[in-house]
Write an enzyme that holds these catalytic residues in place. Structure first.
Site, PDB file in Angstrom:
ATOM      1  CD  GLU A 117      30.577  55.508  45.798  1.00  0.00           C
ATOM      2  OE1 GLU A 117      30.226  54.504  46.455  1.00  0.00           O
ATOM      3  OE2 GLU A 117      31.893  55.521  45.562  1.00  0.00           O
ATOM      4  N   GLY A 121      23.375  58.054  46.497  1.00  0.00           N
ATOM      5  CA  GLY A 121      22.060  58.216  46.721  1.00  0.00           C
ATOM      6  C   GLY A 121      21.351  56.761  46.512  1.00  0.00           C
ATOM      7  CB  CYS A 146      25.206  53.295  51.735  1.00  0.00           C
ATOM      8  SG  CYS A 146      26.791  54.156  52.129  1.00  0.00           S
TER       9      CYS A 146
HETATM   10  P1  NAP Z   1      17.713  59.328  47.215  1.00  0.00           P
HETATM   11  O1  NAP Z   1      16.162  59.604  47.291  1.00  0.00           O
HETATM   12  O2  NAP Z   1      18.521  58.940  46.015  1.00  0.00           O
HETATM   13  O3  NAP Z   1      18.341  61.066  47.252  1.00  0.00           O
HETATM   14  C1  NAP Z   1      19.759  61.158  47.143  1.00  0.00           C
HETATM   15  C2  NAP Z   1      19.894  62.539  46.375  1.00  0.00           C
HETATM   16  O4  NAP Z   1      19.336  62.636  45.111  1.00  0.00           O
HETATM   17  C3  NAP Z   1      19.183  63.835  47.137  1.00  0.00           C
HETATM   18  O5  NAP Z   1      19.830  64.888  46.817  1.00  0.00           O
HETATM   19  C4  NAP Z   1      17.713  63.819  46.362  1.00  0.00           C
HETATM   20  O6  NAP Z   1      17.161  65.130  46.414  1.00  0.00           O
HETATM   21  C5  NAP Z   1      18.441  63.486  44.700  1.00  0.00           C
HETATM   22  N1  NAP Z   1      17.330  63.068  43.887  1.00  0.00           N
HETATM   23  C6  NAP Z   1      16.178  62.524  44.326  1.00  0.00           C
HETATM   24  N2  NAP Z   1      15.681  62.104  42.862  1.00  0.00           N
HETATM   25  C7  NAP Z   1      16.248  62.753  42.191  1.00  0.00           C
HETATM   26  C8  NAP Z   1      15.965  63.028  40.651  1.00  0.00           C
HETATM   27  N3  NAP Z   1      15.001  62.129  39.918  1.00  0.00           N
HETATM   28  N4  NAP Z   1      17.021  63.571  39.926  1.00  0.00           N
HETATM   29  C9  NAP Z   1      18.032  64.115  40.538  1.00  0.00           C
HETATM   30  N5  NAP Z   1      18.316  63.919  42.017  1.00  0.00           N
HETATM   31  C10 NAP Z   1      17.280  63.341  42.552  1.00  0.00           C
HETATM   32  O7  NAP Z   1      18.500  58.795  48.179  1.00  0.00           O
HETATM   33  P2  NAP Z   1      18.181  59.084  49.914  1.00  0.00           P
HETATM   34  O8  NAP Z   1      17.267  58.233  50.244  1.00  0.00           O
HETATM   35  O9  NAP Z   1      18.239  60.399  50.153  1.00  0.00           O
HETATM   36  O10 NAP Z   1      19.675  58.310  50.471  1.00  0.00           O
HETATM   37  C11 NAP Z   1      19.711  57.316  50.903  1.00  0.00           C
HETATM   38  C12 NAP Z   1      20.329  56.219  49.802  1.00  0.00           C
HETATM   39  O11 NAP Z   1      21.662  56.747  49.651  1.00  0.00           O
HETATM   40  C13 NAP Z   1      20.587  54.780  50.200  1.00  0.00           C
HETATM   41  O12 NAP Z   1      20.077  53.998  49.454  1.00  0.00           O
HETATM   42  C14 NAP Z   1      21.887  54.709  50.730  1.00  0.00           C
HETATM   43  O13 NAP Z   1      22.407  53.348  50.725  1.00  0.00           O
HETATM   44  C15 NAP Z   1      22.599  55.708  49.559  1.00  0.00           C
HETATM   45  N6  NAP Z   1      23.938  56.088  50.108  1.00  0.00           N
HETATM   46  C16 NAP Z   1      25.080  55.470  49.445  1.00  0.00           C
HETATM   47  C17 NAP Z   1      26.099  55.828  49.869  1.00  0.00           C
HETATM   48  C18 NAP Z   1      27.430  55.177  49.188  1.00  0.00           C
HETATM   49  O14 NAP Z   1      28.512  55.758  49.113  1.00  0.00           O
HETATM   50  N7  NAP Z   1      27.343  54.113  48.299  1.00  0.00           N
HETATM   51  C19 NAP Z   1      26.377  56.646  50.671  1.00  0.00           C
HETATM   52  C20 NAP Z   1      25.556  57.262  51.473  1.00  0.00           C
HETATM   53  C21 NAP Z   1      23.970  56.791  50.923  1.00  0.00           C
HETATM   54  P3  NAP Z   1      15.957  65.504  47.263  1.00  0.00           P
HETATM   55  O15 NAP Z   1      16.672  65.132  48.699  1.00  0.00           O
HETATM   56  O16 NAP Z   1      15.719  66.592  46.965  1.00  0.00           O
HETATM   57  O17 NAP Z   1      14.746  64.465  47.178  1.00  0.00           O
END
Ligand code: NAP
Length: 486
Positions: free
Chosen positions: A256, A234, A290
């Site tokens: 990641e 995330g 990402c």
């Molecule tokens: P995010 O807001 O960080 O959410 C990712 C996950 O974390 C979701 O399941 C979210 O749940 C949960 N989450 C959010 N706040 C949390 C907290 N305080 N405690 C525990 N869990 C929490 O990211 P996103 O916007 O969904 O995803 C996009 C990001 O992921 C981008 O930055 C992208 O680059 C990154 N990404 C990285 C990779 C890699 O392999 N490096 C691959 C794919 C994506 P909710 O949905 O319920 O909010």
């Protein structure tokens, strides 16, 4: 939604081998981002549900860990075959809740399944080692053992593959797992659970808890002493919060996180190959990956030719509902995501960039943004510093190799980078100078279960996939056998 197996569309959590409503009784809607249509309502799990899942995983841990590697491999292999057998249904569910076009959803199912197949094979190769000993009365051995219960938190942009990339190595190593998928895309996670159940994982080995209270559910996962490892994909912002929370129980973490990938085109590049690579790496999943190229850095001598050819290709994309066979690019996940992309483009335009194509929201729906190419972008613009996560390609200009490397590394992120050149000496110089975990050289598509995926700097810790991927789920244990008489 027309499915060959309608029972893959689940709306309850999967805990201890049972489909369970949330303890609170609450449910939340899942919507198609292309048109806002409500697909279904899913159990809104909370802390009690996650607690129950962790307790079940802990109860199943000892038996799962002591199964033979071959037994674990066979169950993983069955899961893989079921995923492939039902890939059309899984792709249809994925497109409906996430928005990406069906061809991309199908590719994600194949990609996600490849990790299950790979780690079904790796399960039998978690070998120890015998080391040279410092004295004749000792022998030094190293064994690798499952780390214990794993907690996984996954994002919405790859709702299938981000789960299998964690679950497959964890299960192969002998770890039970509890998963919290993103609230936007719970259905893909539950469909995977239905097939895991059919594959024969014992109760408690594989658990999925969906819910809208991410920070509450996450706190249960990070604070539980029963959980020995957290694997998160995330944003960097949330990753940092989770790392802090995991410090209290000194959990091992895999992170990641976000990226800000440079895509460098040198004057000596094969321009057709560079255009094709930039298209593939920038616009997949409407720019919501990402490892998407975030900053396209083009050398002076080739800048205008590249910009013109690239923009001409970008104009060929057809926006639409991912289920529409004519569409080649779907919507963004939410209206807020579209707002953010709009703000980034407006910032660039106000600071001197110009849109060769696109540049604004599309008229077909409030989650759609036009595929966009911006010329004359500069490091003063937000698109240089921030992850765009949308179909916008800013083109920056550079003069020489040193400047390209300095610009490319001028970020706290370090996930993926790409560069195009035909000069072999430059290939090595630039590859070694870039501070990134994944580097595409004359290649815009790098991901494979056979390669290590992961980032440096604030893009994360650990690697997923390849022969290194299992390391994140095992403990190295050193055995010193002493008192020998020879
Ligand atoms: P995010 O807001 O960080 O959410 C990712 C996950 O974390 C979701 O399941 C979210 O749940 C949960 N989450 C959010 N706040 C949390 C907290 N305080 N405690 C525990 N869990 C929490 O990211 P996103 O916007 O969904 O995803 C996009 C990001 O992921 C981008 O930055 C992208 O680059 C990154 N990404 C990285 C990779 C890699 O392999 N490096 C691959 C794919 C994506 P909710 O949905 O319920 O909010």
């Amino acid at each position: 939604m027309q499915l060959q197996r309608p029972d893959l569309l689940r709306d309850n959590n999967y805990i201890n081998g049972q489909w369970q409503a949330a303890a609170s009784g609450r449910r939340f809607p899942v919507e198609n981002p292309a048109n806002g249509e409500k697909l279904t309502e899913v159990a809104d799990g909370g802390t009690a549900d996650m607690d129950a899942a962790i307790t079940a995983a802990d109860a199943a841990q000892a038996a799962w860990q002591s199964e033979t590697p071959k037994t674990r491999a066979q169950i993983l292999q069955r899961w893989y075959q079921l995923i492939i057998e039902h890939r059309r249904d899984l792709a249809a569910i994925l497109t409906a809740e996430q928005g990406k076009v069906l061809a991309e959803a199908d590719a994600e199912i194949g990609y996600g399944a490849s990790y299950v197949e790979w780690f079904s094979e790796e399960a039998k190769r978690i070998d120890g080692d015998i080391l040279a000993a410092p004295s004749r009365d000792k022998r030094l051995l190293v064994i690798k053992q499952a780390i214990g219960v794993v907690a996984a938190i996954t994002p919405w942009n790859f709702p299938n593959a981000m789960i299998t990339r964690k679950a497959a190595p964890a299960l192969a190593a002998g770890c039970c797992i509890v998963i919290k998928p993103a609230h936007e895309t719970p259905l893909s996670a539950l469909a995977l659970a239905a097939l895991a159940d059919e594959a024969g994982f014992p109760a408690g080995v594989f658990n999925v808890v969906c819910g809208t209270q991410a920070s509450d559910i996450g706190s249960v996962m990070t604070s539980s002493p029963l959980v020995r490892k957290l694997s998160f994909t995330g944003s960097t912002r949330v990753g940092k919060i989770l790392m802090e929370q995991c410090a209290a129980t000194v959990k091992k973490t895999s992170m990641e996180l976000g990226g800000n990938a440079p895509f460098i085109v040198f004057d000596d590049a094969d321009i057709d190959a560079a255009v094709a690579g930039a298209l593939a790496s920038k616009y997949r999943n409407a720019g919501q990956t990402c490892i998407c190229s975030n900053r396209i850095l083009v050398q002076d001598g080739i800048y205008d030719a590249f910009a013109a050819r690239f923009a001409a290709e970008v104009q060929q994309f057809r926006l639409g509902d991912g289920r529409d066979s004519d569409a080649t690019m779907g919507p963004l996940i939410t209206r807020q995501a579209c707002d953010k992309v709009t703000a980034l483009v407006d910032d660039a335009l106000s600071k001197g960039a110009s849109a060769i194509t696109g540049g604004r929201r599309a008229s077909i729906g409030e989650h759609f943004f036009e595929p966009t190419v911006l010329r004359d972008a500069t490091p003063a613009m937000r698109v240089f510093q921030e992850e765009i996560f949308g179909p916008v390609a800013p083109l920056f200009r550079f003069e020489d190799e040193q400047q390209a490397i300095a610009l490319a590394n001028d970020t706290n992120y370090g996930l993926a980078a790409y560069f195009y050149t035909q000069n072999l000496n430059r290939v090595w110089r630039v590859a070694e100078a870039l501070e990134y975990g994944i580097i595409g050289i004359n290649e815009g598509v790098t991901s494979s279960e056979m390669a290590p995926f992961g980032g440096m700097k604030e893009s994360g810790i650990g690697r997923e996939g390849s022969k290194y991927g299992i390391d994140d789920y095992v403990e190295l244990k050193y055995l010193c056998l002493g008192g020998l008489d020879n």
